[in-house]
Design a protein around this motif. Sequence first.
Motif, short mmCIF file in Angstrom:
data_model
loop_
_atom_site.label_atom_id
_atom_site.label_comp_id
_atom_site.label_asym_id
_atom_site.label_seq_id
_atom_site.Cartn_x
_atom_site.Cartn_y
_atom_site.Cartn_z
N ALA A 1 0.64 -0.48 -11.17
CA ALA A 1 -0.22 -1.03 -10.12
C ALA A 1 0.59 -1.83 -9.09
CB ALA A 1 -1.32 -1.89 -10.72
N ILE A 2 1.56 -2.59 -9.53
CA ILE A 2 2.34 -3.38 -8.59
C ILE A 2 3.20 -2.47 -7.71
CG2 ILE A 2 4.34 -3.87 -10.08
CD1 ILE A 2 2.61 -6.41 -7.78
N ASP A 3 3.79 -1.43 -8.29
CA ASP A 3 4.59 -0.47 -7.51
C ASP A 3 3.71 0.26 -6.50
OD1 ASP A 3 6.73 -1.24 -9.06
OD2 ASP A 3 6.84 0.62 -10.20
N ARG A 4 2.55 0.65 -6.93
CA ARG A 4 1.60 1.36 -6.06
C ARG A 4 1.28 0.50 -4.83
NH1 ARG A 4 -1.74 2.96 -9.93
NH2 ARG A 4 -2.85 0.98 -10.02
N ASN A 5 1.06 -0.78 -5.04
CA ASN A 5 0.72 -1.66 -3.93
C ASN A 5 1.92 -2.02 -3.06
OD1 ASN A 5 -2.25 -2.28 -3.91
ND2 ASN A 5 -1.76 -2.55 -6.07
N ILE A 6 3.10 -2.08 -3.66
CA ILE A 6 4.32 -2.26 -2.86
C ILE A 6 4.51 -1.03 -1.97
CG2 ILE A 6 6.84 -2.36 -2.97
CD1 ILE A 6 6.49 -4.04 -5.58
N LEU A 7 4.30 0.15 -2.53
CA LEU A 7 4.43 1.39 -1.74
C LEU A 7 3.40 1.42 -0.61
CD1 LEU A 7 5.05 3.97 -4.61
CD2 LEU A 7 6.65 3.34 -2.77
N ARG A 8 2.17 1.03 -0.90
CA ARG A 8 1.14 1.01 0.15
C ARG A 8 1.53 0.07 1.28
NH1 ARG A 8 -3.75 0.71 -4.21
NH2 ARG A 8 -4.09 2.95 -4.40
N LEU A 9 1.99 -1.10 0.92
CA LEU A 9 2.37 -2.09 1.93
C LEU A 9 3.56 -1.59 2.76
CD1 LEU A 9 1.79 -4.93 3.03
CD2 LEU A 9 3.28 -5.84 1.25
N GLY A 10 4.58 -1.07 2.09
CA GLY A 10 5.74 -0.54 2.81
C GLY A 10 5.39 0.66 3.67
N ALA A 11 4.58 1.56 3.13
CA ALA A 11 4.18 2.75 3.90
C ALA A 11 3.33 2.35 5.10
CB ALA A 11 3.41 3.72 3.01
N TYR A 12 2.47 1.37 4.94
CA TYR A 12 1.66 0.90 6.08
C TYR A 12 2.58 0.42 7.20
CZ TYR A 12 -0.87 -2.09 9.20
OH TYR A 12 -1.34 -2.67 10.35
N GLU A 13 3.58 -0.39 6.84
CA GLU A 13 4.47 -0.91 7.90
C GLU A 13 5.29 0.20 8.54
OE1 GLU A 13 5.87 -5.05 8.24
OE2 GLU A 13 6.09 -4.83 6.06
N VAL A 14 5.70 1.19 7.75
CA VAL A 14 6.47 2.31 8.30
C VAL A 14 5.59 3.15 9.23
CG1 VAL A 14 7.56 4.52 7.71
CG2 VAL A 14 8.16 2.44 6.44
N LEU A 15 4.37 3.44 8.79
CA LEU A 15 3.51 4.35 9.53
C LEU A 15 2.71 3.69 10.65
CD1 LEU A 15 2.06 6.25 6.44
CD2 LEU A 15 3.84 7.06 8.01
N TYR A 16 2.24 2.48 10.42
CA TYR A 16 1.29 1.86 11.35
C TYR A 16 1.68 0.47 11.81
CZ TYR A 16 -1.65 5.49 9.29
OH TYR A 16 -2.14 6.68 8.84
N GLY A 17 2.75 -0.06 11.26
CA GLY A 17 3.11 -1.45 11.54
C GLY A 17 3.51 -1.68 12.98
#
Length: 183
Positions: free
Chosen positions: A79-95
């Motif tokens: 769960a923690i990795d999944r949310n780290i990935l979501r946060l990182g992917a958000y910044e890469v894609l939409y940040g």
Amino acid sequence: MTRRSRGREVALQVLYQVEQNSGLPAVEIRQFINRRLLGEARLVEFTQALIGGVREHQPRIDAMIEEVAENWRLDRMAAIDRNILRLGAYEVLYGPDEVPAKVAINEALELAKRYSTAQSSRFVNGILDRVLQLHEESKAKADAPAEPEVGGQTAPKAAGDATPQAPPAETAPEVVAEAEPAS
């Protein structure tokens, strides 16, 4: 730790909490953010924007993570990795544009090192690198100019293109095809 790094850390904590307890009242989330960031208005705003952005784009982010995560389903990731990935992917894609993608990935790696297992940072790095690569490829395709038509024909390609161009119909020599013998 920089201020924005601290904001990302709190955003991760909130995303994790919300995933574990979807009924968490919004007022408690706001209080948590304000307490953790000592009420620093700009930092609170940054953190809330990260959380809101991840939640708004989560279906697309999750789909992209699953697309690049070979042999891994999202629900099987920690769960923690999944949310780290979501946060990182958000910044890469939409940040915001002022945060380069490589910085966003590095920030996610630091979160993985701090909050997850020893192997997680390599896992997170591999997935987010692929997300970035896929994003850049799709952006390049979207930005590529369409080949305009000139007089019913496709316009010549840019210099350096290895694809040979046929001369215009007016100057092309007439070619007579010979019939192949029937067998």
